[in-house]
Enzyme design. Structure first.
Site, short mmCIF file in Angstrom:
data_model
loop_
_atom_site.label_atom_id
_atom_site.label_comp_id
_atom_site.label_asym_id
_atom_site.label_seq_id
_atom_site.Cartn_x
_atom_site.Cartn_y
_atom_site.Cartn_z
N ASP A 91 -1.73 6.42 -7.42
CA ASP A 91 -2.42 5.70 -6.35
C ASP A 91 -3.91 6.04 -6.44
O ASP A 91 -4.29 7.19 -6.28
CB ASP A 91 -1.90 6.11 -4.97
CG ASP A 91 -0.48 5.61 -4.70
OD1 ASP A 91 0.22 5.20 -5.64
OD2 ASP A 91 -0.06 5.66 -3.52
N LYS A 153 -2.79 -1.33 -1.78
CA LYS A 153 -2.39 -0.37 -0.74
C LYS A 153 -3.45 -0.34 0.34
O LYS A 153 -4.65 -0.35 0.05
CB LYS A 153 -2.20 1.00 -1.39
CG LYS A 153 -1.86 2.13 -0.42
CD LYS A 153 -1.66 3.44 -1.19
CE LYS A 153 -1.55 4.63 -0.25
NZ LYS A 153 -1.40 5.91 -1.01
N LYS A 182 1.66 -2.01 -0.50
CA LYS A 182 2.02 -0.71 0.07
C LYS A 182 1.22 -0.51 1.35
O LYS A 182 -0.01 -0.55 1.35
CB LYS A 182 1.74 0.43 -0.91
CG LYS A 182 2.06 1.82 -0.32
CD LYS A 182 1.90 2.93 -1.34
CE LYS A 182 2.11 4.30 -0.69
NZ LYS A 182 1.98 5.42 -1.68
#
Length: 221
Positions: A91, A153, A182
């Site tokens: 990430d 995300k 996400k």
């Protein structure tokens, strides 16, 4: 919604600065027990965690975290190092200043470079929605869609705001079909989790959903 379905979307997360190996191991134990999508942990624990869980659980880590303003070269090194240590998923945080300066090509190039450094592992791109306008979020949906990354995300959880239902719905309306979503930051209940999944999130970054399930089990229901 069935608990197992909710748990299967969870990146069970522990990213606090003072996290100890004992705490990381407990998160790994929970991830294996409840069959979460992954554990998301600091890079310094990736090798130890991967040795501990083996193939029973995916290990995710973060790079350029939480501020995103390190150089692209530094982020690529972090990604390569994490992969060498056994990370299954990465990430990354984008450079928010570049968004404010509308350096769209630089942002795209950086994400593509980090994706290449991931060596085929899943890449999730954190855009830190609480710091952005809706127009900037829509533009980043386009950039992430063209970058080769698998996920967009919402948040790090360290910038004063987390996922909102409005942002996840905005993502769902503007990312390409191949890009997954996400939601992370502030997801504190099973109802939150269910709402985000219904709005289009296929991953949830949270430490609280497993705790909520443990509470249900402890109550006898």
């Amino acid at each position: 919604m069935e608990l197992n379905k909710i748990l299967s979307t969870v990146d069970h997360t522990l990213l606090s600065q003072g996290a100890t190996w004992e705490e990381i191991r407990a998160v790994c134990d929970d991830g294996m027990k409840y069959h979460t999508a992954s554990v998301c942990i600091p890079a310094s624990y990736v090798r130890q965690a991967k040795d501990y869980v083996g193939d029973k659980l995916a290990v995710c880590t973060v790079i350029g975290f939480p501020n995103g303003y390190s150089t692209a070269a530094a982020k690529c090194f972090e990604a390569e190092d994490a992969v060498r240590n056994g990370a299954d998923e990465i990430d990354m945080v984008i450079n928010i200043g570049w968004v404010k300066d509308q350096q769209w090509e630089a942002l795209l190039e950086e994400i593509r470079a980090v994706k290449a450094a991931c060596g085929g592992r899943i890449l999730k791109v954190i855009i830190e929605t609480c710091l952005l306008t809706d127009a900037e979020k829509v533009k980043l949906c386009e950039i992430v869609s063209n970058s080769g990354a698998e996920f967009i995300k919402t948040s790090t959880g360290f910038a004063g705001g987390g996922a909102t239902r409005e942002d996840v719905a905005l993502f769902a309306a503007h990312v390409a079909p191949h890009v997954k979503i996400k939601a992370a930051g502030g997801i504190s209940s099973l109802q939150d989790a269910e709402d985000f999944i219904r709005l289009g999130a296929s991953r949830l970054g949270t430490s609280r959903i497993v705790k909520a399930v443990k509470g249900i089990e402890g109550s006898g229901y």
